[in-house]
Design a protein around this motif. Structure first.
Motif, PDB file in Angstrom:
ATOM      1  N   ALA A  16      22.294 -28.745  59.062  1.00  0.00           N
ATOM      2  CA  ALA A  16      22.274 -27.175  58.430  1.00  0.00           C
ATOM      3  C   ALA A  16      21.706 -26.515  59.753  1.00  0.00           C
TER       4      ALA A  16
ATOM      5  N   SER B  26      23.352 -22.643  55.906  1.00  0.00           N
ATOM      6  CA  SER B  26      25.401 -23.116  56.345  1.00  0.00           C
ATOM      7  C   SER B  26      24.892 -24.435  56.499  1.00  0.00           C
ATOM      8  N   ILE B  27      25.642 -25.833  55.734  1.00  0.00           N
ATOM      9  CA  ILE B  27      25.866 -26.552  55.573  1.00  0.00           C
ATOM     10  C   ILE B  27      27.492 -27.052  56.459  1.00  0.00           C
TER      11      ILE B  27
ATOM     12  N   ASN C 124      31.698 -29.105  54.363  1.00  0.00           N
ATOM     13  CA  ASN C 124      31.070 -28.771  55.047  1.00  0.00           C
ATOM     14  C   ASN C 124      30.697 -27.159  53.370  1.00  0.00           C
TER      15      ASN C 124
ATOM     16  N   ASN D 158      28.435 -22.941  52.541  1.00  0.00           N
ATOM     17  CA  ASN D 158      28.404 -22.305  52.289  1.00  0.00           C
ATOM     18  C   ASN D 158      27.137 -20.994  51.211  1.00  0.00           C
TER      19      ASN D 158
END
Length: 212
Positions: free
Chosen positions: A105, A121-122, A147, A149
């Motif tokens: 992240a 963000s991940i 993924n 956000n």
């Protein structure tokens, strides 16, 4: 008198090539196809049981080969290889790389003293859950997959000192963990002077205070 001369004779082996020599896989079960082109029959073997090859052998000519991996359910990346042989000699080696489960992240976020929102963000290839955060933060999403956000919002910091904490993102059942450093600035309070000097007579002076 007669003379003898030695002539050294060498012969190159039959050629064999691969369309790819390195394959990179995500952590899920998946496969890639490569093409083996050979002038002679060949066989294959694998370094690890999580790798499989089909077909495992071929004749002279071009052969499309499928190389498949099983899911990697650990948090560690793993490596292996496929060996291609002609007869008993190993001629080619195809490197296999597979990712483990991961969660990454944004490294850190800094907020002003006011109410403010920022995007976190991940990056992940698995399920994830926010397992910890400061009580002065709220998030738009507590859990997800892959993924994503998410929006992180701070409450107002009424103090003149900054405060800090961490958002912790993990995966249920695993020790994998990602920590995001959080800092929120304090209120500003300043004056236009640092010292007021007076004579022995009654007098007054003014100064400005700036604060948010």
């Amino acid at each position: 008198t007669s003379k003898t001369t030695s002539i050294k004779v060498t012969q190159s082996p039959a050629s064999i090539t691969s369309s790819d020599y390195t394959l990179n896989y995500e952590n899920i079960a998946s496969k890639f196809e490569i093409e083996i082109e050979s002038e002679i029959a060949w066989t294959s073997s694998v370094s690890d049981s999580w790798i499989s090859v089909s077909p495992s052998n071929g004749n002279a000519g071009k052969t499309t080969v499928s190389i498949e991996v099983t899911p990697n359910t650990t948090i560690s990346n793993r490596t292996g290889y496929v060996a291609i042989k002609t007869g008993s000699a190993e001629r080619l080696q195809i490197a296999i790389y597979q990712k483990g489960i991961y969660i990454d992240a944004t490294e850190s976020l800094t907020f002003k003293s006011i109410v403010e929102s920022k995007t976190l963000s991940i990056q992940s290839n698995t399920d994830w859950v926010i397992t910890g955060k400061p009580n002065w933060l709220s998030v738009s999403k507590e859990a997800g997959t892959g993924n994503d956000n998410i929006t992180v919002t701070s409450t107002e910091n009424h103090n003149t000192t900054s405060r800090s904490g961490e958002i912790i993102i993990g995966q249920p059942g695993l020790t994998i963990q990602c920590k995001v450093g959080i800092t929120q600035l304090g209120k500003t309070l300043s004056t236009n002077v640092s010292l007021l000097e007076f004579s022995d007579k009654a007098s007054q002076q003014s100064f400005f205070i700036t604060s948010d």
